[in-house]
Design a protein around this motif. Structure first.
Motif, PDB file in Angstrom:
ATOM      1  N   THR A 100       0.840  -1.197   0.000  1.00  0.00           N
ATOM      2  CA  THR A 100       0.000   0.000   0.000  1.00  0.00           C
ATOM      3  C   THR A 100       0.871   1.241   0.000  1.00  0.00           C
ATOM      4  O   THR A 100       2.065   1.186   0.239  1.00  0.00           O
ATOM      5  N   PHE A 101       0.217   2.367  -0.226  1.00  0.00           N
ATOM      6  CA  PHE A 101       0.953   3.620  -0.235  1.00  0.00           C
ATOM      7  C   PHE A 101       0.093   4.675   0.426  1.00  0.00           C
ATOM      8  O   PHE A 101      -1.122   4.504   0.586  1.00  0.00           O
ATOM      9  N   CYS A 102       0.745   5.768   0.781  1.00  0.00           N
ATOM     10  CA  CYS A 102      -0.014   6.865   1.374  1.00  0.00           C
ATOM     11  C   CYS A 102       0.713   8.169   1.117  1.00  0.00           C
ATOM     12  O   CYS A 102       1.903   8.273   1.352  1.00  0.00           O
ATOM     13  N   VAL A 103      -0.019   9.138   0.620  1.00  0.00           N
ATOM     14  CA  VAL A 103       0.538  10.482   0.430  1.00  0.00           C
ATOM     15  C   VAL A 103      -0.365  11.424   1.196  1.00  0.00           C
ATOM     16  O   VAL A 103      -1.568  11.425   0.998  1.00  0.00           O
ATOM     17  N   ASP A 104       0.245  12.186   2.119  1.00  0.00           N
ATOM     18  CA  ASP A 104      -0.624  13.052   2.913  1.00  0.00           C
ATOM     19  C   ASP A 104      -0.086  14.474   2.937  1.00  0.00           C
ATOM     20  O   ASP A 104       1.088  14.708   2.649  1.00  0.00           O
ATOM     21  N   CYS A 105      -0.964  15.373   3.298  1.00  0.00           N
ATOM     22  CA  CYS A 105      -0.597  16.786   3.246  1.00  0.00           C
ATOM     23  C   CYS A 105      -1.203  17.517   4.429  1.00  0.00           C
ATOM     24  O   CYS A 105      -2.392  17.360   4.726  1.00  0.00           O
ATOM     25  N   GLU A 106      -0.371  18.325   5.089  1.00  0.00           N
ATOM     26  CA  GLU A 106      -0.874  19.204   6.148  1.00  0.00           C
ATOM     27  C   GLU A 106      -0.524  20.628   5.777  1.00  0.00           C
ATOM     28  O   GLU A 106       0.533  20.876   5.195  1.00  0.00           O
ATOM     29  N   THR A 107      -1.359  21.530   6.161  1.00  0.00           N
ATOM     30  CA  THR A 107      -1.099  22.919   5.787  1.00  0.00           C
ATOM     31  C   THR A 107      -0.917  23.779   7.018  1.00  0.00           C
ATOM     32  O   THR A 107      -1.644  23.636   7.996  1.00  0.00           O
ATOM     33  N   TYR A 108       0.055  24.652   6.934  1.00  0.00           N
ATOM     34  CA  TYR A 108       0.284  25.599   8.015  1.00  0.00           C
ATOM     35  C   TYR A 108       0.083  27.003   7.459  1.00  0.00           C
ATOM     36  O   TYR A 108       0.497  27.316   6.348  1.00  0.00           O
ATOM     37  N   GLN A 109      -0.507  27.831   8.297  1.00  0.00           N
ATOM     38  CA  GLN A 109      -0.736  29.196   7.843  1.00  0.00           C
ATOM     39  C   GLN A 109       0.007  30.151   8.755  1.00  0.00           C
ATOM     40  O   GLN A 109       0.015  29.983   9.974  1.00  0.00           O
ATOM     41  N   SER A 110       0.600  31.144   8.132  1.00  0.00           N
ATOM     42  CA  SER A 110       1.348  32.104   8.936  1.00  0.00           C
ATOM     43  C   SER A 110       0.369  33.070   9.558  1.00  0.00           C
ATOM     44  O   SER A 110      -0.690  33.369   8.995  1.00  0.00           O
ATOM     45  N   ASN A 111       0.737  33.554  10.707  1.00  0.00           N
ATOM     46  CA  ASN A 111      -0.130  34.533  11.334  1.00  0.00           C
ATOM     47  C   ASN A 111       0.677  35.736  11.773  1.00  0.00           C
ATOM     48  O   ASN A 111       0.693  36.110  12.943  1.00  0.00           O
ATOM     49  N   PHE A 112       1.339  36.299  10.792  1.00  0.00           N
ATOM     50  CA  PHE A 112       2.087  37.504  11.109  1.00  0.00           C
ATOM     51  C   PHE A 112       1.103  38.652  11.294  1.00  0.00           C
ATOM     52  O   PHE A 112       0.173  38.816  10.519  1.00  0.00           O
ATOM     53  N   SER A 113       1.339  39.411  12.281  1.00  0.00           N
ATOM     54  CA  SER A 113       0.399  40.484  12.520  1.00  0.00           C
ATOM     55  C   SER A 113       0.697  41.703  11.650  1.00  0.00           C
ATOM     56  O   SER A 113      -0.200  42.435  11.290  1.00  0.00           O
ATOM     57  N   ASN A 114       2.007  41.859  11.328  1.00  0.00           N
ATOM     58  CA  ASN A 114       2.261  43.026  10.481  1.00  0.00           C
ATOM     59  C   ASN A 114       1.802  42.746   9.048  1.00  0.00           C
ATOM     60  O   ASN A 114       2.001  41.682   8.502  1.00  0.00           O
ATOM     61  N   THR A 115       1.196  43.727   8.487  1.00  0.00           N
ATOM     62  CA  THR A 115       0.513  43.539   7.206  1.00  0.00           C
ATOM     63  C   THR A 115       1.456  43.568   6.007  1.00  0.00           C
ATOM     64  O   THR A 115       1.059  43.316   4.894  1.00  0.00           O
ATOM     65  N   THR A 116       2.717  43.922   6.260  1.00  0.00           N
ATOM     66  CA  THR A 116       3.628  43.984   5.106  1.00  0.00           C
ATOM     67  C   THR A 116       3.899  42.606   4.530  1.00  0.00           C
ATOM     68  O   THR A 116       4.011  42.426   3.321  1.00  0.00           O
ATOM     69  N   THR A 117       4.032  41.656   5.416  1.00  0.00           N
ATOM     70  CA  THR A 117       4.251  40.305   4.892  1.00  0.00           C
ATOM     71  C   THR A 117       2.906  39.629   4.677  1.00  0.00           C
ATOM     72  O   THR A 117       2.099  39.538   5.585  1.00  0.00           O
ATOM     73  N   PRO A 118       2.697  39.159   3.477  1.00  0.00           N
ATOM     74  CA  PRO A 118       1.393  38.557   3.202  1.00  0.00           C
ATOM     75  C   PRO A 118       1.273  37.212   3.893  1.00  0.00           C
ATOM     76  O   PRO A 118       2.249  36.649   4.377  1.00  0.00           O
ATOM     77  N   GLN A 119       0.082  36.732   3.908  1.00  0.00           N
ATOM     78  CA  GLN A 119      -0.177  35.419   4.488  1.00  0.00           C
ATOM     79  C   GLN A 119       0.527  34.351   3.702  1.00  0.00           C
ATOM     80  O   GLN A 119       0.491  34.344   2.484  1.00  0.00           O
ATOM     81  N   ARG A 120       1.088  33.477   4.408  1.00  0.00           N
ATOM     82  CA  ARG A 120       1.806  32.407   3.728  1.00  0.00           C
ATOM     83  C   ARG A 120       1.205  31.079   4.108  1.00  0.00           C
ATOM     84  O   ARG A 120       0.810  30.876   5.252  1.00  0.00           O
TER      85      ARG A 120
END
Lengths: 207, 214, 475
Positions: free
Chosen positions: A38-58
């Motif tokens: 069998t096989f398995c490919v999985d994905c988790e996502t992390y979101q940045s939470n920078f408060s300063n607005t200059t850096t966009p959400q990543r």
């Protein structure tokens, strides 16, 4: 490492996912392929939470592939893919203050592996937060490392098993025609499809 | 590391780095190297040298919740001697000081081998380059213990590893062991080893906070 | 013991002719002796004939011996001053041989007693009594002679009480046990037999019951006690005799006969046998294989027996091409084949290992002996030809079926393009054929039009046209 093509299989109306998976498996076995785990490919996502607005959400996606068990792939939404040790997960934990895991975004593709000559065929059912969302097929041809050379070969095989599914290569692969293929390309294909599934799911939810 | 192909890898046991530091003047370096060669493994081979370039990235943000500046430092290290070797991305935590029973500095340690696009990746994630330096020296190992005798160079221009200037007239000597958390006995071994180097170099645990405050 | 007496006393010895005798003589010089000697020589030369002499023995056993002396003669000199007795005695009696020499008294007597003992005379006593108030010199010769023993002794006695006797023992004999010893041994054997008899008598008596009668236990016991006493006495006697026996002389070689030979621990013989069998079998098999293989038309080596004329004209040299020439050829090929890159390694001397990459499809390892292709191995671009230690590994197969198939085809091509006469043309045509494989994955089969047949792309390239075919489609 060979060339991999990942593509979704559209479930015809009226049939359940399980039935289609079964049917595909039978077809592959008829071709002469041999089950190989069998096989398995999985994905988790992390979101940045920078408060300063200059850096966009990543968004950072962390993927694992059972074909490369000691590796962790990290893809930023700009497309840059980092191939790292499996300890990278621990590192992400250290960034708890900056990147938070998005709940309910965990998606994976699980299923059977079949070996046929120099080919590897994987039939995976996609599960988003443990609910079935679709079928992803993966075909790998080991001996060749350049997609441009063996595209026709692979297309022939896929079409012999699944019918007319892939007339033109996926957009992502078109760029990769003449460069050497690597595992990160596979993962990026998976991510594309996962994103597609997620969008479809959220669109469904919105409805 | 992990036997099974499990998805939840972040539950693996964190590693700790046990550290002792000291320094030798340039003139006395040879004597120390000779002594180390005798004490450590592989005495018959020549000194193993390394030549690395290290970059330190910082991620700073002030989150609305905490209302003060948080920062985390990641260190990227790659070898200038072996360009094909993978790059290393490391995180070292704060050392716990104040515990008199501990002979060495103890801090959490995570080391990840990566492909060579680490720098762009970190930049995209929001990290900014804090400082960088080139480090050149020799390393020895005895069992689990690793001893490095190295000289740190300052880069006069960013991204130029050729234009270097030594930071001081001495060599930095470090004795480190990376082990899973909880193995305190290793510190005694380290202390004993440090004793053997005693007249040449004094290896002790140094409080980094006091240095940064100076 | 015997040797000691031999040395210290004179014995009767015979010796070869006079001249050597004089050489043998060593004596304290005195004029008297010299004169005597000369006279002795004179006298002896006068009578070279056979001589038969009787000699009396004054030995404890009182036996006679007859001595025969074919060589030398005995002459008794009437001169009162000298007496010389030369008696080579070949006595055939086992007992004694002696010779007696008498000389008138009151005169310095010189007696030279020489005799040869041949027989087994246990004891020979040769007294020479000058019958004078001079001290008697007695010579006791060793008891048993089994071989010639020469002992030359000279009695020299002047009117002095000092008697010298010098003897040159040139004894070549070894002594066995004395007569006493022999007797003791015989006695001991008899005693052993006696003990055995008494013991068996005791046992038989015990089994029979010693005149078994009820209530007669005392009688039984007394009988038993008596028999045991007998055994004891016999045993003591045997012990006594055993102590009297001389130990066997260990200085001679005969002792070694009693030692056990060491058991041969190394299985040398059996191993040799096995080796021999194995080698002869190998020789058989290789002969048979050679015969069978030589019948195949595809052999590439030149036989020494085949066409001597051709050999004289042109012996094949394509396998002994120099390394420089090979390098030159390689650079030529590199230039002429654009999408193929060549590299050569020489891990083991003259045979070159050439690694060729054919486009993006595969890498080929060719082993060349001079300019003759010996071995071809095809692997994918992602695989390498190195072992774990980084050395060239020519034996491991490719992981993928495609390349295993192509390896087989390449081996066939290697044989097809073989030509010892024009080797560079052969290699070039092989390489041209190999170049066709750059389209391994991208060309469909000409016959069936498909890319895949049985999971494999068209792996066959025709030798003449270079067209791709599936393995199953060709022909």
């Amino acid at each position: 490492m060979g060339v991999v093509c990942v593509f979704p299989y559209i479930i015809p109306e009226g049939k359940s996912g399980l039935q289609v998976v079964d049917c595909l498996q039978k077809q592959v076995e008829l071709l002469g392929a041999v089950k190989a785990g069998t096989f398995c490919v999985d994905c988790e996502t992390y979101q940045s939470n920078f408060s300063n607005t200059t850096t966009p959400q990543r968004l950072v996606h962390i993927l694992h592939n059972s074909e490369q068990p000691a590796t962790c792939f990290a893809i930023v939404d700009t497309g840059n893919c980092l191939v790292a040790d499996s300890q990278f997960d621990i590192l992400m934990q250290r960034l708890k203050g900056f990147y938070q895991q998005r709940k309910g975004f965990k998606i994976e593709s699980k299923g059977q592996r079949y070996e046929y000559g120099d080919f590897l065929i994987k039939i995976g059912s996609v599960l988003l937060a443990s609910s079935f969302k679709g079928i992803l097929l993966e075909v790998e041809y080991y001996p060749c490392a350049y997609l441009g050379d063996c595209w026709n070969l692979m297309k022939e095989l896929i079409q012999s098993v699944m019918g007319n599914v892939l007339e033109t290569p996926p957009a992502f692969l078109k760029q990769k025609f003449n460069s050497e293929y690597g595992p990160s390309d596979t993962i990026q294909q998976y991510l594309e499809h996962f994103n597609g599934f997620r969008k479809a799911a959220s669109a469904n939810q919105a409805r | 590391m992990e036997g099974s192909v499990s998805i939840h890898r972040h539950t693996a046991a964190p590693f700790h780095e046990y550290l002792l530091q000291g320094s030798v003047v340039d003139n006395s370096c040879d004597v120390l190297l000779n002594r180390l060669r005798g004490l450590c493994d592989n005495a018959e081979n020549d000194y193993e040298s390394f030549h690395d370039h290290e970059l330190v990235f910082a991620l700073r943000s002030s989150t609305a919740q905490n209302n003060h500046n948080q920062q985390v430092y990641f260190r990227v290290r790659h070898s200038l001697k072996a360009p094909n070797a993978p790059w290393h991305l490391r995180y070292v935590g704060q050392a716990e000081v104040g515990d008199k029973t501990r002979h060495t500095l103890v801090r959490t340690y995570v080391d990840v081998s990566t492909s060579d696009n680490v720098v762009t990746f970190l930049n995209e994630m929001g990290f900014r380059l804090d400082y960088e330096y080139v480090i050149k020296g020799y390393f020895f190992h005895k069992g689990r213990m690793k001893v490095t005798v190295s000289k740190i160079f300052r880069m006069l221009q960013p991204n130029n590893v050729e234009n270097l200037e030594p930071l001081s007239l001495s060599y930095l000597v470090e004795l480190t062991v990376v082990a899973p958390a909880g193995q305190e006995l290793i510190q005694d071994d380290m202390k004993n080893f440090a004793e053997q180097l005693k007249p040449l170099v004094q290896l002790e645990k140094i409080d980094h906070r006091r240095i940064t405050m100076m | 013991m015997a040797h000691a007496t031999h040395e210290s006393l004179s014995s009767v010895v015979s010796c070869p002719p006079m001249t050597s005798l004089s050489r043998c003589l060593r004596f304290r010089s005195s004029t008297a002796v010299n004169i005597g000697l000369k006279f002795y020589l004179l006298i002896l030369s006068l009578s070279p004939s056979l001589f038969l002499s009787l000699s009396f023995s004054l030995s404890p056993s009182l036996s006679f011996s007859l001595s025969l002396s074919p060589i030398l003669s005995l002459s008794v000199s009437p001169s009162p001053s000298l007496s010389l007795s030369l008696s080579p005695s070949l006595s055939f009696s086992p007992s004694l041989s002696t010779s007696l020499s008498l000389s008138p008294p009151l005169s310095p007597s010189l007696s030279l007693v020489l005799s040869l003992f041949l027989p087994l005379s246990p004891l020979s006593l040769s007294p020479s009594l000058p019958l004078s108030p001079l001290p008697l010199s007695v010579s006791l010769s060793p008891s048993l002679f089994l071989s010639l023993s020469f002992s030359l002794s000279l009695f020299f006695s002047l009117s002095s009480p000092i008697t010298f006797s010098l003897s040159l023992p040139l004894s070549l004999s070894y002594n066995m046990a004395d007569a006493d010893n022999l007797e003791n041994i015989a006695e001991a054997v008899k005693l052993t037999q006696k003990i055995r008899a008494s013991i068996s008598k005791t046992y038989s008596g015990l089994s029979d019951g010693f005149h078994n009668s009820l209530g007669n236990e005392k009688q039984c016991l007394s009988e038993l006690q008596k028999s045991l006493l007998v055994i004891n006495n016999d045993f003591n006697a045997l012990e006594k005799f055993g102590n009297l026996l001389n130990p066997i002389d260990r200085s001679t070689n005969s002792f070694n006969l009693s030692l056990d030979p060491v058991v041969d621990k190394t299985p040398l013989y059996s191993q040799l046998l096995q080796t021999h069998k194995w080698t002869s079998k190998t020789l058989d098999f290789s002969n048979q294989a050679f015969y069978i293989l030589s019948q195949s038309p595809l052999h590439r080596s030149v036989y020494i027996g085949a066409s001597a004329k051709r050999l004289r004209r042109q012996s094949p040299t394509s396998h002994t091409v120099s390394a420089n020439h090979l390098d030159m050829c390689l650079t030529n090929w590199d230039r002429s084949f654009a999408d193929m890159s060549f590299s050569i390694v020489r891990p083991l001397g003259n045979c070159g290992v050439v690694q060729v990459t054919v486009g993006r499809a595969m890498t080929v390892l060719i082993i060349l002996r001079g300019l003759i292709i010996e071995w071809v191995r095809v692997k994918g671009c992602t695989e390498n030809f190195l072992t774990d230690e980084g050395k060239i590994n020519v034996w491991s197969k490719s992981k993928y079926q495609v390349f295993q198939m192509v390896t087989d085809h390449a081996s066939a091509a290697m044989l097809h393009f073989y030509s010892p006469v024009i080797p560079d043309v052969a290699v070039k045509s092989f390489l041209t054929w190999l170049q066709k494989y750059s389209t391994l994955f991208s060309a469909p089969c000409l016959k069936c039009g498909h890319y895949l047949q049985g999971g494999l792309p068209p792996t066959w390239r025709d030798f003449r046209t270079g067209e791709p075919y599936h393995e199953v489609c060709r022909g």
